[in-house]
Write an enzyme that holds these catalytic residues in place. Structure first.
Site, PDB file in Angstrom:
ATOM      1  N   ASN A   9       1.013  -1.182  -0.011  1.00  0.00           N
ATOM      2  CA  ASN A   9      -0.021  -0.037   0.050  1.00  0.00           C
ATOM      3  C   ASN A   9       0.875   1.417   0.000  1.00  0.00           C
ATOM      4  O   ASN A   9       1.460   1.602   0.950  1.00  0.00           O
ATOM      5  CB  ASN A   9      -0.841  -0.048   1.216  1.00  0.00           C
ATOM      6  CG  ASN A   9      -1.714   1.293   1.293  1.00  0.00           C
ATOM      7  OD1 ASN A   9      -1.692   2.131   0.528  1.00  0.00           O
ATOM      8  ND2 ASN A   9      -2.415   1.525   2.412  1.00  0.00           N
ATOM      9  N   TRP A  10       1.252   1.824  -1.243  1.00  0.00           N
ATOM     10  CA  TRP A  10       1.901   2.929  -1.262  1.00  0.00           C
ATOM     11  C   TRP A  10       1.492   4.116  -0.586  1.00  0.00           C
ATOM     12  O   TRP A  10       2.115   5.181  -0.451  1.00  0.00           O
ATOM     13  CB  TRP A  10       2.338   3.245  -2.679  1.00  0.00           C
ATOM     14  CG  TRP A  10       3.073   2.324  -3.486  1.00  0.00           C
ATOM     15  CD1 TRP A  10       3.864   1.357  -3.177  1.00  0.00           C
ATOM     16  CD2 TRP A  10       3.071   2.386  -4.949  1.00  0.00           C
ATOM     17  NE1 TRP A  10       4.394   0.570  -3.813  1.00  0.00           N
ATOM     18  CE2 TRP A  10       4.140   1.277  -5.271  1.00  0.00           C
ATOM     19  CE3 TRP A  10       2.982   3.121  -5.982  1.00  0.00           C
ATOM     20  CZ2 TRP A  10       4.757   0.921  -6.541  1.00  0.00           C
ATOM     21  CZ3 TRP A  10       3.358   2.653  -7.362  1.00  0.00           C
ATOM     22  CH2 TRP A  10       4.240   1.627  -7.651  1.00  0.00           C
ATOM     23  N   LYS A  11       0.203   4.300  -0.428  1.00  0.00           N
ATOM     24  CA  LYS A  11      -0.572   5.360   0.450  1.00  0.00           C
ATOM     25  C   LYS A  11      -0.183   6.686  -0.710  1.00  0.00           C
ATOM     26  O   LYS A  11      -0.221   6.440  -1.852  1.00  0.00           O
ATOM     27  CB  LYS A  11       0.037   5.670   1.795  1.00  0.00           C
ATOM     28  CG  LYS A  11      -0.064   4.500   2.469  1.00  0.00           C
ATOM     29  CD  LYS A  11       0.336   4.923   3.902  1.00  0.00           C
ATOM     30  CE  LYS A  11       0.140   3.246   4.789  1.00  0.00           C
ATOM     31  NZ  LYS A  11       0.127   3.612   6.081  1.00  0.00           N
ATOM     32  N   HIS A  96      -9.609   1.223   4.421  1.00  0.00           N
ATOM     33  CA  HIS A  96      -8.405   1.724   5.116  1.00  0.00           C
ATOM     34  C   HIS A  96      -8.261   2.443   6.320  1.00  0.00           C
ATOM     35  O   HIS A  96      -9.079   3.411   6.286  1.00  0.00           O
ATOM     36  CB  HIS A  96      -7.165   2.065   4.157  1.00  0.00           C
ATOM     37  CG  HIS A  96      -5.777   1.951   4.766  1.00  0.00           C
ATOM     38  ND1 HIS A  96      -5.604   3.089   5.645  1.00  0.00           N
ATOM     39  CD2 HIS A  96      -4.867   1.090   4.721  1.00  0.00           C
ATOM     40  CE1 HIS A  96      -4.093   2.983   6.022  1.00  0.00           C
ATOM     41  NE2 HIS A  96      -3.854   1.568   5.616  1.00  0.00           N
ATOM     42  N   GLU A  98      -6.635   4.728   7.373  1.00  0.00           N
ATOM     43  CA  GLU A  98      -6.758   6.324   7.259  1.00  0.00           C
ATOM     44  C   GLU A  98      -7.814   6.978   6.505  1.00  0.00           C
ATOM     45  O   GLU A  98      -8.379   7.859   6.732  1.00  0.00           O
ATOM     46  CB  GLU A  98      -5.367   6.550   6.470  1.00  0.00           C
ATOM     47  CG  GLU A  98      -4.022   6.273   7.068  1.00  0.00           C
ATOM     48  CD  GLU A  98      -3.006   5.720   6.380  1.00  0.00           C
ATOM     49  OE1 GLU A  98      -2.863   5.709   5.140  1.00  0.00           O
ATOM     50  OE2 GLU A  98      -2.051   5.198   7.025  1.00  0.00           O
ATOM     51  N   GLU A 168      -5.870  -4.856  10.221  1.00  0.00           N
ATOM     52  CA  GLU A 168      -4.907  -3.781  10.723  1.00  0.00           C
ATOM     53  C   GLU A 168      -5.215  -3.020  11.957  1.00  0.00           C
ATOM     54  O   GLU A 168      -6.211  -2.087  11.816  1.00  0.00           O
ATOM     55  CB  GLU A 168      -4.866  -2.684   9.342  1.00  0.00           C
ATOM     56  CG  GLU A 168      -4.063  -3.550   8.064  1.00  0.00           C
ATOM     57  CD  GLU A 168      -3.686  -2.506   7.150  1.00  0.00           C
ATOM     58  OE1 GLU A 168      -2.346  -2.605   6.892  1.00  0.00           O
ATOM     59  OE2 GLU A 168      -4.159  -1.511   6.807  1.00  0.00           O
ATOM     60  N   GLY A 174       2.160   2.460  10.858  1.00  0.00           N
ATOM     61  CA  GLY A 174       2.948   3.544  10.733  1.00  0.00           C
ATOM     62  C   GLY A 174       3.515   4.010  12.164  1.00  0.00           C
ATOM     63  O   GLY A 174       4.201   5.060  12.367  1.00  0.00           O
ATOM     64  N   SER A 213       2.924  -1.878  10.716  1.00  0.00           N
ATOM     65  CA  SER A 213       4.619  -1.756  10.641  1.00  0.00           C
ATOM     66  C   SER A 213       5.136  -3.081  10.344  1.00  0.00           C
ATOM     67  O   SER A 213       5.953  -3.646  10.985  1.00  0.00           O
ATOM     68  CB  SER A 213       4.680  -1.444  12.052  1.00  0.00           C
ATOM     69  OG  SER A 213       4.308  -0.213  12.458  1.00  0.00           O
ATOM     70  N   GLY A 234       2.518  -0.922   4.246  1.00  0.00           N
ATOM     71  CA  GLY A 234       2.507   0.545   3.967  1.00  0.00           C
ATOM     72  C   GLY A 234       4.120   1.003   3.836  1.00  0.00           C
ATOM     73  O   GLY A 234       4.603   0.687   2.695  1.00  0.00           O
ATOM     74  N   GLY A 235       4.424   1.816   4.728  1.00  0.00           N
ATOM     75  CA  GLY A 235       5.728   2.126   4.442  1.00  0.00           C
ATOM     76  C   GLY A 235       6.882   1.567   4.080  1.00  0.00           C
ATOM     77  O   GLY A 235       7.909   1.996   3.177  1.00  0.00           O
TER      78      GLY A 235
HETATM   79  P1  PGA Z   1       2.616   0.599   7.819  1.00  0.00           P
HETATM   80  O1  PGA Z   1       1.186   0.720   6.910  1.00  0.00           O
HETATM   81  O2  PGA Z   1       2.973  -0.801   7.138  1.00  0.00           O
HETATM   82  O3  PGA Z   1       3.209   1.656   7.256  1.00  0.00           O
HETATM   83  O4  PGA Z   1       2.248   0.312   9.163  1.00  0.00           O
HETATM   84  C1  PGA Z   1       0.178  -0.451   6.684  1.00  0.00           C
HETATM   85  C2  PGA Z   1      -1.022   0.225   6.164  1.00  0.00           C
HETATM   86  O5  PGA Z   1      -1.439   1.486   6.540  1.00  0.00           O
HETATM   87  O6  PGA Z   1      -1.489  -0.451   5.280  1.00  0.00           O
END
Ligand code: PGA
Length: 249
Positions: A9-11, A96, A98, A168, A174, A213, A234-235
């Site tokens: 997930n590149w966000k 998600h 966010e 999640e 994050g 994470s 994500g990150g």
């Molecule tokens: P993260 O994000 O790996 O940066 O914690 C995961 C996600 O939001 O899907």
């Protein structure tokens, strides 16, 4: 054992130019594999770059991070499921954390998005998970069951639909705090049993991913847990070399 699903997930990272560079670097080393599925959830504007780099490859899928439920019309700034498909997406994230916590998305809106994706022939990955306050109040199980039930509530024939679930925990996204494989597995078991209640043995085929994470150091340990069918990252997925390590875990 189900084949693992490794999802990036590149966000809001990797616009079209960076997406093309990422895909060229990633695909130069990541040979075709039939023992896992890789998904790249890219920003909508980068979908053509991702899908274009993939050509017809079916072991790596382009995904979009969000859709709007209407097909078209006066919804400035939104992307419909059909448009995302047209741009190369095969699957969308829905709900998600966010989207839920920064943009105030509700379970009912998630339900409309899951239904719209299904109608347009787009798979969906429904994201569910608790905040730290909910966890400390002992509400995790009740919450994930509710998010699951309400998220798919507008789909008529769920049993025949292409979907997956990402657990999640919001406190792990994050933050550098990862749920232990044991903690995640316990919730995955709850989700699986709720799914069985809803769609019987078909539940056994629905991938349940863990996210929060995940990085190249903890990915293997999490994936070894029998209840964890994949990872949503994500990150650590934004950079091609870090993602390559995780995708090959
Ligand atoms: P993260 O994000 O790996 O940066 O914690 C995961 C996600 O939001 O899907």
């Amino acid at each position: 054992m189900k084949q693992p699903v490794l999802a990036a997930n590149w966000k809001m990272n990797n616009g079209p130019t960076a997406a093309k560079q990422f895909m060229d670097a990633f695909l130069a080393t990541y040979g075709s594999r039939d023992d896992r599925t890789v998904i790249i959830f890219a920003p909508a504007v980068s979908l053509p770059a991702v899908a274009g780099a993939l050509g017809g490859r079916s072991d790596v899928l382009a995904g979009v991070q969000n859709i709007y439920w209407a097909e078209k019309g006066a919804f400035t700034g939104e992307t419909s499921a059909t448009m995302a498909r047209d741009a190369g997406a095969r699957i969308t994230l829905v709900g998600h954390s966010e989207r839920r916590h920064v943009f105030g998305e509700t379970d009912e809106q998630c339900a409309k998005k899951c239904a719209a994706a299904t109608k347009a022939g787009l798979g969906f990955m429904l994201c569910i998970g608790e905040t730290i306050e909910q966890r400390e109040a002992g509400e995790t199980e009740r919450l994930v069951k509710r998010q699951l039930r309400e998220g798919v509530a507008q789909i008529e024939n769920l049993i025949s639909v292409d979907f997956s679930i990402a657990y999640e925990p919001v406190w792990a996204i994050g933050t550098g705090l990862t749920a232990s494989a044991g903690d995640a597995s316990a919730i995955h078991t709850v989700i699986r049993s709720e799914l069985r209640d809803m769609i019987g043995t078909r539940a056994n085929e629905i991938p349940i991913l863990y996210g929060g994470s995940v990085n190249s150091s903890n990915a293997a340990g999490l994936l070894r847990a029998p209840e964890i069918d994949g990872l949503l990252v994500g990150g650590a997925s934004v950079d091609a070399s870090s993602w390559l390590t995780i995708a090959q875990t």
